[in-house]
Design an enzyme around this catalytic site. Structure first.
Site, PDB file in Angstrom:
ATOM      1  N   ASP A  29       0.847  -1.186   0.000  1.00 44.65           N
ATOM      2  CA  ASP A  29       0.000   0.000   0.000  1.00 44.65           C
ATOM      3  C   ASP A  29       0.889   1.244   0.000  1.00 44.65           C
ATOM      4  OD1 ASP A  29      -3.213   0.532   1.017  1.00 44.65           O
ATOM      5  OD2 ASP A  29      -1.803   2.210   1.083  1.00 44.65           O
ATOM      6  N   GLY A  92     -15.696   3.390   3.759  1.00 45.09           N
ATOM      7  CA  GLY A  92     -14.569   4.216   3.317  1.00 45.09           C
ATOM      8  C   GLY A  92     -13.867   3.665   2.091  1.00 45.09           C
ATOM      9  N   HIS A  99     -10.463  -5.278  -3.278  1.00 49.55           N
ATOM     10  CA  HIS A  99      -9.125  -5.465  -2.702  1.00 49.55           C
ATOM     11  C   HIS A  99      -9.249  -5.785  -1.226  1.00 49.55           C
ATOM     12  CE1 HIS A  99     -10.122  -1.170  -2.328  1.00 49.55           C
ATOM     13  NE2 HIS A  99      -9.451  -1.188  -1.190  1.00 49.55           N
TER      14      HIS A  99
HETATM   15  P1  5GP Z   1      -9.744   1.459   0.431  1.00 53.74           P
HETATM   16  O1  5GP Z   1      -9.886   2.688   1.281  1.00 53.74           O
HETATM   17  O2  5GP Z   1     -10.401   1.623  -0.924  1.00 53.74           O
HETATM   18  O3  5GP Z   1     -10.136   0.189   1.123  1.00 53.74           O
HETATM   19  O4  5GP Z   1      -8.199   1.297   0.188  1.00 53.74           O
HETATM   20  C1  5GP Z   1      -7.516   1.810  -0.911  1.00 53.74           C
HETATM   21  C2  5GP Z   1      -6.038   1.739  -0.574  1.00 53.74           C
HETATM   22  O5  5GP Z   1      -5.316   1.960  -1.769  1.00 53.74           O
HETATM   23  C3  5GP Z   1      -5.587   2.796   0.429  1.00 53.74           C
HETATM   24  O6  5GP Z   1      -5.034   2.167   1.578  1.00 53.74           O
HETATM   25  C4  5GP Z   1      -4.547   3.615  -0.345  1.00 53.74           C
HETATM   26  O7  5GP Z   1      -3.445   4.006   0.447  1.00 53.74           O
HETATM   27  C5  5GP Z   1      -4.138   2.658  -1.452  1.00 53.74           C
HETATM   28  N1  5GP Z   1      -3.703   3.316  -2.667  1.00 53.74           N
HETATM   29  C6  5GP Z   1      -4.315   4.358  -3.293  1.00 53.74           C
HETATM   30  N2  5GP Z   1      -3.649   4.702  -4.412  1.00 53.74           N
HETATM   31  C7  5GP Z   1      -2.588   3.841  -4.502  1.00 53.74           C
HETATM   32  C8  5GP Z   1      -1.526   3.705  -5.458  1.00 53.74           C
HETATM   33  O8  5GP Z   1      -1.414   4.404  -6.456  1.00 53.74           O
HETATM   34  N3  5GP Z   1      -0.622   2.718  -5.201  1.00 53.74           N
HETATM   35  C9  5GP Z   1      -0.699   1.891  -4.113  1.00 53.74           C
HETATM   36  N4  5GP Z   1       0.235   0.981  -3.961  1.00 53.74           N
HETATM   37  N5  5GP Z   1      -1.695   2.005  -3.202  1.00 53.74           N
HETATM   38  C10 5GP Z   1      -2.626   2.968  -3.389  1.00 53.74           C
END
Ligand code: 5GP
Ligand code: ZN
Length: 120
Positions: A29, A92, A99
Site C-alpha cells: 500500500d 470508506g 481489494h
Molecule cells: P480502500 O480505502 O479503498 O479500502 O483502500 C484503498 C487503498 O489503496 C488505500 O489504503 C490507499 O493508500 C491505497 N492506494 C491508493 N492509491 C494507490 C496507489 O497508487 N498505489 C498503491 N500501492 N496504493 C494505493
C-alpha cells in the site's frame, strides 16, 4: 476502464509487488497503516464485494490462500495479521476495484471504526 488498480495490474502505474500469479496481484500500500500493509487484488476488475458472483468464488478462496502465503513470506504469520475488505461508502472504500488489506507487524487496534454520526 479508468480504474487505478486495473492500471497497476496492466503495469501502466508502477507498484511494489510482493506476489503475482495469473489471477491475483499483491503489492505494498502506498500509504501504509502498519509496518506490513499490502493489498491483495484480483486481476479481474470487480467493483466491490457486492459484485462478487458465484463464478468468482474460486478467486475469493485463492485470495485467502495467497494471504496465508504472503503473511508467511512477510514474516507476520506467527505474530498475526488482519485481512480487511472495505465495501461501499460507509466502509470508506476509496478504490472501486475489489481489494483486501493485509496488515501486520505491530499490534493493530480493536475495530472501533464507527463514526459519531452513526452512534445511537
Ligand atoms: P480502500 O480505502 O479503498 O479500502 O483502500 C484503498 C487503498 O489503496 C488505500 O489504503 C490507499 O493508500 C491505497 N492506494 C491508493 N492509491 C494507490 C496507489 O497508487 N498505489 C498503491 N500501492 N496504493 C494505493
Ligand atoms: Zn479495476
Amino acid at each position: 476502464m479508468d480504474c487505478l488498480f486495473c492500471k497497476i495490474v496492466e503495469g501502466s502505474i508502477p507498484s511494489n509487488k510482493v506476489f503475482e500469479n495469473e489471477n491475483l496481484l499483491v503489492f505494498h500500500d502506498i500509504v501504509p497503516a502498519a509496518p506490513v500493509h499490502v493489498l491483495i487484488i484480483p486481476k479481474k476488475h470487480i467493483d466491490s464485494m457486492n459484485e462478487v458472483t458465484t463464478e468468482d468464488l474460486p478467486l475469493i478462496a485463492e485470495i485467502h490462500q495467497v494471504a496465508q502465503q504472503v503473511a508467511k513470506d512477510l514474516g507476520v504469520n506467527e505474530s498475526g495479521y488482519r485481512l480487511i475488505n472495505n465495501c461501499g461508502p460507509d466502509s470508506g472504500q476509496a478504490v472501486q476495484h475489489l481489494h483486501y488489506h493485509l496488515l501486520g507487524g505491530a499490534k493493530i487496534g480493536a475495530l472501533t471504526g464507527i463514526s459519531s454520526s452513526h452512534q445511537s
